[in-house]
Design a protein around this motif. Sequence first.
Motif, PDB file in Angstrom:
ATOM      1  N   THR A  34       0.842  -1.202   0.000  1.00  0.00           N
ATOM      2  CA  THR A  34       0.000   0.000   0.000  1.00  0.00           C
ATOM      3  C   THR A  34       0.877   1.253   0.000  1.00  0.00           C
ATOM      4  O   THR A  34       2.018   1.190   0.461  1.00  0.00           O
ATOM      5  CB  THR A  34      -0.906   0.029   1.250  1.00  0.00           C
ATOM      6  OG1 THR A  34      -0.080   0.012   2.420  1.00  0.00           O
ATOM      7  CG2 THR A  34      -1.860  -1.130   1.260  1.00  0.00           C
ATOM      8  N   ASP A  57      -6.268   1.500  -0.959  1.00  0.00           N
ATOM      9  CA  ASP A  57      -6.022   0.802   0.298  1.00  0.00           C
ATOM     10  C   ASP A  57      -4.732   1.338   0.910  1.00  0.00           C
ATOM     11  O   ASP A  57      -3.745   1.583   0.200  1.00  0.00           O
ATOM     12  CB  ASP A  57      -5.890  -0.707   0.065  1.00  0.00           C
ATOM     13  CG  ASP A  57      -7.240  -1.395  -0.031  1.00  0.00           C
ATOM     14  OD1 ASP A  57      -8.269  -0.703   0.006  1.00  0.00           O
ATOM     15  OD2 ASP A  57      -7.253  -2.638  -0.149  1.00  0.00           O
ATOM     16  N   THR A  67      -9.484   1.353   3.855  1.00  0.00           N
ATOM     17  CA  THR A  67      -9.856   1.611   2.463  1.00  0.00           C
ATOM     18  C   THR A  67     -10.472   2.992   2.375  1.00  0.00           C
ATOM     19  O   THR A  67     -11.340   3.335   3.181  1.00  0.00           O
ATOM     20  CB  THR A  67     -10.867   0.551   1.971  1.00  0.00           C
ATOM     21  OG1 THR A  67     -10.236  -0.727   1.992  1.00  0.00           O
ATOM     22  CG2 THR A  67     -11.341   0.855   0.563  1.00  0.00           C
TER      23      THR A  67
END
Lengths: 359, 359
Positions: free
Chosen positions: B12, B260, B322
Amino acid sequence: MNLPLLRADLPTPALIVDRAALERNIAAMAAFAAAHGIALRPHAKTHKSADIARRQIAAGAAGICCAKLAEAEALAEEGVRDSHLTSPVVTASAIARLAALNRRIALSVVVDHPVNARLLGQGVDAPLRVFIDVDPGSHRTGVTSPAAAVALAQAIAETGILRLAGVQYYCGSHQHIQSLAERRAAIVERTAYLGTVLAALREAGFAVPIVTGGGTGTFAIDASLGAFTELQVGSYIFLDREYVDCELAGPHFEPALFVDATVVSANTPGMVTIDSGLKAFATDAGVPVVLAGAPASRYVFTGDEHGALLGDDLPELGARVTLMPPHCDPTVNLYDLYHVLDGDRIAETWPVTARGRSS
Amino acid sequence: MNLPLLRADLPTPALIVDRAALERNIAAMAAFAAAHGIALRPHAKTHKSADIARRQIAAGAAGICCAKLAEAEALAEEGVRDSHLTSPVVTASAIARLAALNRRIALSVVVDHPVNARLLGQGVDAPLRVFIDVDPGSHRTGVTSPAAAVALAQAIAETGILRLAGVQYYCGSHQHIQSLAERRAAIVERTAYLGTVLAALREAGFAVPIVTGGGTGTFAIDASLGAFTELQVGSYIFLDREYVDCELAGPHFEPALFVDATVVSANTPGMVTIDSGLKAFATDAGVPVVLAGAPASRYVFTGDEHGALLGDDLPELGARVTLMPPHCDPTVNLYDLYHVLDGDRIAETWPVTARGRSS
C-alpha cells in the motif's frame, strides 16, 4: 526523442532540470556539510532519481534517504546501494521485502513502536540497522517521550538482530516557517527537547552514534546547534516556490526545477489558457510562479489539464512559458522524465526512477 | 507479483478498481445513452486505461475522448483507435504528431481560433475532423460568441483539408454544483446560449452534425434538453467523493475506485498515521473518505507520504483501511497500475496506460 534538441521543441508540459544550477546546489550543500563536519544523506523522496542520487553521493553524501521501501527498491535496481528509510515499515509482507533488500544493500529503517521492533526482529535474517524515530510534536510518526524512546531501545536490544544505529528527528512542519528568526527560535526549543531524549537513552546505557534529521529550511540552524551528526536535506537541489518564499540560512541555492508550458487558448481579454493544470503541478502548496514568457502574470489552476495566466501583457497563442513549481517533491512525482537543460539545449533525459513508488 | 492474490497482501498505497462495480457503471451509462438515442464517447482522461476504454467501446461507445495528444497516442499504441481530442493542439511540433496520429486512427480535435485552424490545415496531409469548441463562460477554452464560431467555421472551410464535424460544449464548472435543481437551472440557461451558437452556424450555412459535451454531473440534464448528440462523460465509471456529494440524476452509479492504505504509526491518542499522503491522493478537491477499516474516522493530509486518521475508535498499527479518493482523475494519474478486485482477490492488474501523458 532524438537528443540534444532545443528546449523550445519539447512537448509540454515538460519537466526541466537546469544541470548547472543543480550541480551548484549539490556542491554548495556538500561543501557546507564538509565545513561543519556533519554527514550528508540527502532525501531522495524529492527527486526519486538514480542519476541525481549518484551525483549527490559522488559529491560526498554518505548515502540517501528514502521515504518508502518501494523507492529504495527502485533506486537499488539502478545501483544506489546505501539507503535509510525514513518511514516505518510495519506489515509482514513489507518486512519480507525489507529483509530481502537488507541482503542486497546497506540499509537502515526507522522504528517507532516496540511491536514494530519485535516484528522487524522476527522478519529479518541478517542484522538490520534501525533508528528510533522521535516525534517532534507533529504526531506524524515517532515516539512521543524520552521514556518511550528508552522502552523502544530496550525492545530493539531484545530482538538480538536489530542494531540501534541512532535517532531520527525530523521537524517537518518547521521547514517552511517563513521568518528565519521564528524558525530558529522554534528549532532551538525543539532541539532542547531532542536533547532530553538523547540524554535519557544514553543514561539508560544506549549508544546513539548517529542523530539524523533536518531539512532545507532548518539544516543551517541544525548545524549551528550541533544536535545532528547527519543531515537529511532534500529540496535544496531544486528549491520551489515554498522555499523561495522562505528566508533560508546557510549557502545560497538557486531554482533548478521548472515546468515549460504552452498557451493553447487566447480568446478572453486579460487571460490565456496554458496546457498545464493539476496533472502538471502538485496543488498542495499554492500556485506555480511564472518565470519566463509572461513574468508579469499570475497563474491559477483551471482544471486537470489547464491553468490560466492572468495579466495585462500576455503571451500569444502557441507561445511558451516557464513556471516554477509550488512544491517540488509531489510535482516531480507526476512526471516520468527530467529533461536536462544545458544552455538552451536538452542534453539528455533522466528517468524519475522511483516515480509513483509509494508503497 | 503473482496473481491472483488477496487484497490484504497488496503493498500500500494500492489503487483498487472493483470490477463488478465498474462493469455495472459502464453498462448503466451505455443503457442510458441507447435509451435516449444519444452517442456515447466517454472521456479517457478519467481512467487513462486501454483496458477500460476497450470495455466502454465493447458496451457501445463510439470511441473515446482524450484530453491530450499524448494520451491518445498512448491509447492508440494499445489498440484504442477512435479518439476525439478535447483540448486544442497548437504548436508546430504537436500538430506534426497530430498529423501522424491522424494517419493511424479515427481522430478529431477541437479548435477555438482561426489562427489554429490555419496552422492545423497547413500541418495535416489528410482530411482531419475538427470540432468548434464553444466557451460556456468559464473562459478556459472555446470561442466566446456566436459570431466567433461562424468566423472560425469559415476559417476551417478555407483550409480545404479540415472537416467541420460539429461543436464541443463542456460546462466543466457546472458538473459539481451539488444541488440538482441549481445545476439543472444553470444548464438550461447555458444550453439556451449553445442554441444561439448552433443557430448562427446553421444560418451561415454550416452543418453541425455532432454536438458533443456533458459530464457525469450534467449528462442526464443534457439528454433531457436534447442539445447534444454525443456525451463525453468520464467519472461515472468510478465516482469519487466530489460526485458522491452531488445529487446526481439518471441511472445509479456506485463507487468503484479505492485506495487501500496501512496504519504505520499509532503513538498518539485520537490519531493514527497511514502510509498514503499527497503522493497517493490528488489534493485539489478536499480529502478522501474512509470507507472501511476505520469508517468513523476522518482523514487529514499530513505530508507527501502520510495522512492521519482522527477519531475515537481507530485501527491498530499495521491494520488496513480503504479510502475513496476525493477526485478520481488526478488520483489515477498518480499510479502505474489498477489492481482489479474480484471479491476479496486481485484477479489481474491493468496498467494506467496513459499515466503522466499530459503533453
